[in-house]
Design a protein around this motif. Structure first.
Motif, PDB file in Angstrom:
ATOM      1  N   TRP A 152       0.813  -1.225   0.000  1.00 31.11           N
ATOM      2  CA  TRP A 152       0.000   0.000   0.000  1.00 31.11           C
ATOM      3  C   TRP A 152       0.848   1.277   0.000  1.00 31.11           C
ATOM      4  CZ3 TRP A 152       1.774   2.491   4.193  1.00 31.11           C
ATOM      5  CH2 TRP A 152       2.254   1.734   5.261  1.00 31.11           C
ATOM      6  N   CYS A 153       2.155   1.130   0.089  1.00 33.99           N
ATOM      7  CA  CYS A 153       3.052   2.289   0.267  1.00 33.99           C
ATOM      8  C   CYS A 153       3.488   2.853  -1.089  1.00 33.99           C
ATOM      9  CB  CYS A 153       4.268   1.879   1.108  1.00 33.99           C
ATOM     10  SG  CYS A 153       5.533   3.165   1.240  1.00 33.99           S
ATOM     11  N   GLY A 154       2.865   3.962  -1.500  1.00 34.33           N
ATOM     12  CA  GLY A 154       3.198   4.594  -2.768  1.00 34.33           C
ATOM     13  C   GLY A 154       4.656   4.990  -2.900  1.00 34.33           C
ATOM     14  N   PRO A 155       5.232   5.698  -1.902  1.00 29.82           N
ATOM     15  CA  PRO A 155       6.648   6.076  -1.984  1.00 29.82           C
ATOM     16  C   PRO A 155       7.577   4.870  -2.085  1.00 29.82           C
ATOM     17  CG  PRO A 155       5.536   7.400  -0.319  1.00 29.82           C
ATOM     18  CD  PRO A 155       4.565   6.345  -0.748  1.00 29.82           C
ATOM     19  N   CYS A 156       7.214   3.756  -1.422  1.00 36.12           N
ATOM     20  CA  CYS A 156       8.033   2.539  -1.501  1.00 36.12           C
ATOM     21  C   CYS A 156       8.087   2.036  -2.943  1.00 36.12           C
ATOM     22  CB  CYS A 156       7.457   1.433  -0.618  1.00 36.12           C
ATOM     23  SG  CYS A 156       7.310   1.826   1.133  1.00 36.12           S
ATOM     24  N   ILE A 157       6.928   1.977  -3.562  1.00 36.57           N
ATOM     25  CA  ILE A 157       6.836   1.447  -4.923  1.00 36.57           C
ATOM     26  C   ILE A 157       7.505   2.391  -5.915  1.00 36.57           C
ATOM     27  CG2 ILE A 157       5.214   0.809  -6.748  1.00 36.57           C
ATOM     28  CD1 ILE A 157       3.310  -0.082  -4.417  1.00 36.57           C
ATOM     29  N   ASP A 158       7.330   3.694  -5.697  1.00 33.28           N
ATOM     30  CA  ASP A 158       7.998   4.677  -6.563  1.00 33.28           C
ATOM     31  C   ASP A 158       9.507   4.499  -6.508  1.00 33.28           C
ATOM     32  OD1 ASP A 158       5.590   5.748  -7.320  1.00 33.28           O
ATOM     33  OD2 ASP A 158       5.666   7.430  -5.902  1.00 33.28           O
ATOM     34  N   GLU A 159      10.034   4.305  -5.305  1.00 32.14           N
ATOM     35  CA  GLU A 159      11.476   4.115  -5.141  1.00 32.14           C
ATOM     36  C   GLU A 159      11.955   2.859  -5.870  1.00 32.14           C
ATOM     37  OE1 GLU A 159      14.325   5.330  -3.732  1.00 32.14           O
ATOM     38  OE2 GLU A 159      13.320   7.258  -3.540  1.00 32.14           O
ATOM     39  N   ILE A 160      11.189   1.793  -5.745  1.00 31.02           N
ATOM     40  CA  ILE A 160      11.552   0.535  -6.407  1.00 31.02           C
ATOM     41  C   ILE A 160      11.632   0.734  -7.919  1.00 31.02           C
ATOM     42  CG2 ILE A 160      10.677  -1.779  -6.973  1.00 31.02           C
ATOM     43  CD1 ILE A 160       9.579  -1.852  -4.048  1.00 31.02           C
ATOM     44  N   LYS A 161      10.699   1.477  -8.465  1.00 32.32           N
ATOM     45  CA  LYS A 161      10.642   1.671  -9.915  1.00 32.32           C
ATOM     46  C   LYS A 161      11.743   2.610 -10.415  1.00 32.32           C
ATOM     47  CE  LYS A 161       5.669   0.829 -10.424  1.00 32.32           C
ATOM     48  NZ  LYS A 161       4.350   1.420 -10.798  1.00 32.32           N
ATOM     49  N   ILE A 162      11.864   3.783  -9.764  1.00 27.62           N
ATOM     50  CA  ILE A 162      12.786   4.790 -10.302  1.00 27.62           C
ATOM     51  C   ILE A 162      14.245   4.436 -10.062  1.00 27.62           C
ATOM     52  CG2 ILE A 162      11.095   6.646 -10.082  1.00 27.62           C
ATOM     53  CD1 ILE A 162      12.476   7.626  -7.613  1.00 27.62           C
ATOM     54  N   SER A 163      14.518   3.592  -9.076  1.00 26.93           N
ATOM     55  CA  SER A 163      15.916   3.237  -8.793  1.00 26.93           C
ATOM     56  C   SER A 163      16.282   1.846  -9.313  1.00 26.93           C
ATOM     57  CB  SER A 163      16.185   3.311  -7.280  1.00 26.93           C
ATOM     58  OG  SER A 163      15.420   2.355  -6.572  1.00 26.93           O
ATOM     59  N   ASP A 164      15.435   1.286 -10.139  1.00 29.75           N
ATOM     60  CA  ASP A 164      15.645  -0.086 -10.611  1.00 29.75           C
ATOM     61  C   ASP A 164      17.002  -0.265 -11.302  1.00 29.75           C
ATOM     62  OD1 ASP A 164      14.904  -2.816 -11.283  1.00 29.75           O
ATOM     63  OD2 ASP A 164      14.620  -2.077 -13.319  1.00 29.75           O
ATOM     64  N   SER A 165      17.302   0.583 -12.263  1.00 28.07           N
ATOM     65  CA  SER A 165      18.571   0.436 -12.999  1.00 28.07           C
ATOM     66  C   SER A 165      19.764   0.683 -12.091  1.00 28.07           C
ATOM     67  CB  SER A 165      18.602   1.390 -14.194  1.00 28.07           C
ATOM     68  OG  SER A 165      18.510   2.738 -13.766  1.00 28.07           O
ATOM     69  N   THR A 184       7.974   4.653   9.782  1.00 30.55           N
ATOM     70  CA  THR A 184       7.677   5.076   8.416  1.00 30.55           C
ATOM     71  C   THR A 184       8.454   4.183   7.440  1.00 30.55           C
ATOM     72  OG1 THR A 184       9.492   6.700   8.405  1.00 30.55           O
ATOM     73  CG2 THR A 184       7.319   7.478   9.100  1.00 30.55           C
ATOM     74  N   ILE A 185       7.877   4.014   6.277  1.00 34.56           N
ATOM     75  CA  ILE A 185       8.542   3.298   5.186  1.00 34.56           C
ATOM     76  C   ILE A 185       8.386   4.130   3.920  1.00 34.56           C
ATOM     77  CG2 ILE A 185       8.389   0.955   6.108  1.00 34.56           C
ATOM     78  CD1 ILE A 185       5.781   0.588   4.562  1.00 34.56           C
ATOM     79  N   PRO A 186       9.286   3.964   2.948  1.00 34.13           N
ATOM     80  CA  PRO A 186      10.359   2.969   2.874  1.00 34.13           C
ATOM     81  C   PRO A 186      11.452   3.226   3.900  1.00 34.13           C
ATOM     82  CG  PRO A 186      10.591   4.549   1.098  1.00 34.13           C
ATOM     83  CD  PRO A 186       9.280   4.841   1.762  1.00 34.13           C
ATOM     84  N   HIS A 187      12.115   2.153   4.279  1.00 34.26           N
ATOM     85  CA  HIS A 187      13.170   2.199   5.280  1.00 34.26           C
ATOM     86  C   HIS A 187      14.268   1.252   4.801  1.00 34.26           C
ATOM     87  CE1 HIS A 187      14.420   2.485   9.668  1.00 34.26           C
ATOM     88  NE2 HIS A 187      15.157   1.468   9.244  1.00 34.26           N
ATOM     89  N   TYR A 188      15.499   1.761   4.774  1.00 36.46           N
ATOM     90  CA  TYR A 188      16.608   0.979   4.211  1.00 36.46           C
ATOM     91  C   TYR A 188      17.665   0.725   5.277  1.00 36.46           C
ATOM     92  CZ  TYR A 188      14.229   2.622   0.075  1.00 36.46           C
ATOM     93  OH  TYR A 188      13.265   2.909  -0.848  1.00 36.46           O
ATOM     94  N   THR A 189      18.071  -0.531   5.394  1.00 33.53           N
ATOM     95  CA  THR A 189      19.101  -0.928   6.344  1.00 33.53           C
ATOM     96  C   THR A 189      20.178  -1.694   5.584  1.00 33.53           C
ATOM     97  OG1 THR A 189      17.429  -1.104   8.088  1.00 33.53           O
ATOM     98  CG2 THR A 189      19.565  -2.140   8.503  1.00 33.53           C
TER      99      THR A 189
END
Length: 470
Positions: free
Chosen positions: A356-369, A430-435
């Protein structure tokens, strides 16, 4: 008729020592009336705490609001409504004041003995004097800022000549307007709209002692921002890297030039900023800075303590109680988190996300390459851990994102409530959260910057990669 009022009562507090100490505390009680309002709450904003934000906030109930907070000395604060734009006024308050207003025709109407001082905020709002947006021409932008600054000061002077206001009211607003102006001048540089610091330095000479050695202005957000930003950009050659060298330059400058509460705030700000732009080789410097300084202001100390807790976790394996929690993969098999982290000797990045997390999915897409590049260059392994509470939605979203690699190393936290050890340990508010974990499975960074911040993120990964080869 119900009324919205702020009553400041001066209390005497007696300390136990060789002599009696009198410490003034202003207890501000707010009770109010907002007829037919669409606003949900009223907040009082100030730079008094470490961050700017509401020092008091209460929901509106039956057209009324009630809350209490303390104020030790005269300040300029913002009174604003949340949920509907009915009031957004910057007013001067001092111990002993009684501020009374109600919303009439969608606007605040002030009453009481200090009505004249509080009415100034309405005059300012009516004039609609706003600083310009940066348009790419720094010289022109700075000149426009000069004009707005002059207009605001003229408005204050004209108002004080016509109306009976006290000298401190005038002095406070002059200081606030000056701090706001100085902040606007440097804002294009702070927000990465230009790197032309030299044009700014030619336009205005900021005398550090007169402009920034003002502990009496620590209640102003503009002043506090100026203190940290001018140290970073104006007095030091900051290159945007948040490197160890930049960290050392800032802390050396602060230790040399500031004392007392000013030094406390500036150092706390450095700690907070560099903890959010954390590089592996600045960790020890942050730990030393915290250990060797005493933060006496409660809000500063609370922020530093948060960072200290974060730093204490780094360069260590996660605790057994956390690593032993099992995660479910898409095939419904389950594995303890520590087993997943120990599966190989690669650098691992955990991406905490949810369907359900829009920013999470956006990050996955735009940073894919970019993610694929890090895998090729440094052998980075991406691990996706969902905080979803519904497995079906998690699986469906992972399948939708399969082109971005989300069918591999994909897990869900079983029962991801706030008391789950993984949720608590990684502070997943909050998410996205990166470790990020190094090649030995030790946590090097938690709540790291987003992969879309590719230059900084790769700098982090490169430091970990090179350290692992030694």
């Amino acid at each position: 008729m119900k009324k919205l009022s702020i009553i400041l009562n001066l209390l005497l507090v007696f300390g136990c020592s060789n002599q009696t100490k009198f410490v003034p505390i202003s207890t501000i009680t707010i009770s109010g009336y907002l007829p037919n309002t669409k606003a949900k709450k009223i907040s009082i904003g100030s730079g008094i705490n470490f961050y700017h934000g509401s020092i008091a906030s209460r929901n509106i109930y039956n057209d009324s609001v009630n809350f209490v907070f303390d104020l030790l000395k005269p300040e300029i604060v913002d009174i604003y409504s949340v949920g509907a734009f009915e009031i957004s006024n910057k007013i001067y308050i001092k111990p002993g004041d009684s501020v009374v207003f109600e919303i009439v025709n969608g606007k605040p109407k002030f009453k009481g003995k200090n009505k004249v001082e509080h009415d100034f905020s309405n005059v300012v709002n009516q004039k609609k004097i706003f600083y310009p947006k940066y348009d790419g021409d720094l010289s022109n932008f700075l000149k426009k800022c000069d004009t707005i600054f002059s207009q605001k000061n003229k408005l204050l002077l004209d108002y004080s000549n016509i109306n009976k206001v006290n000298k401190d009211f005038i002095a406070k607003f002059k200081d606030e307007y000056r701090a706001e102006y100085v902040f606007k001048l440097i804002s294009p540089i702070v927000f990465n709209q230009t790197e032309d610091v030299n044009t700014l330095k030619k336009h205005i000479l900021i005398d550090f002692d007169q402009e920034l050695q003002r502990k009496d202005l620590l209640g102003s957000l503009y002043f506090k921002n100026n203190l940290k930003y001018y140290i970073r950009y104006y007095y030091n050659d900051f290159d945007g890297s948040f490197s160890k060298e930049q960290f050392d330059n800032e802390t050396t400058f602060i230790n040399k030039n500031l004392q007392g509460k000013l030094k406390e705030y500036a150092l706390a700000s450095v700690i907070e900023t560099y903890s959010k732009r954390l590089l592996p080789n600045t960790i020890d410097g942050l730990k030393d800075l915290i250990e060797n300084n005493n933060f006496t202001v409660e809000s500063y100390r609370a922020e530093v303590q948060k960072v200290n807790i974060l730093l204490s976790k780094l360069n260590n394996k996660i605790p057994f109680v956390v690593g032993n929690i099992e995660l479910k993969e898409l095939s419904d098999s389950s594995y303890p988190l520590q087993t997943i982290l120990d599966s190989n000797t690669k650098i691992k990045v955990i991406d905490f996300w949810a369907s359900w997390c829009g920013p999470c999915i956006d990050e996955i897409k735009i940073s894919d390459s970019f993610r694929k590049q890090l895998t090729e260059r440094y052998g980075v392994q991406w691990i996706y851990i969902s905080t979803d509470t519904e497995e079906v939605k998690w699986k469906n979203r992972a399948k939708e994102l399969s082109v971005f690699g989300l069918l591999k190393n994909q897990y869900i936290i079983i029962d991801a409530n706030k008391d789950n050890p993984i949720v608590k340990y990684f502070n997943l508010e909050t998410i996205p959260h990166y470790t990020i974990f190094n090649q030995k499975g030790k946590m090097l960074l938690d709540n790291a910057s987003r992969p879309s911040d590719s230059i900084f993120f790769e700098r982090v990964i490169k430091q970990i990669y090179e350290a692992g080869k030694k």
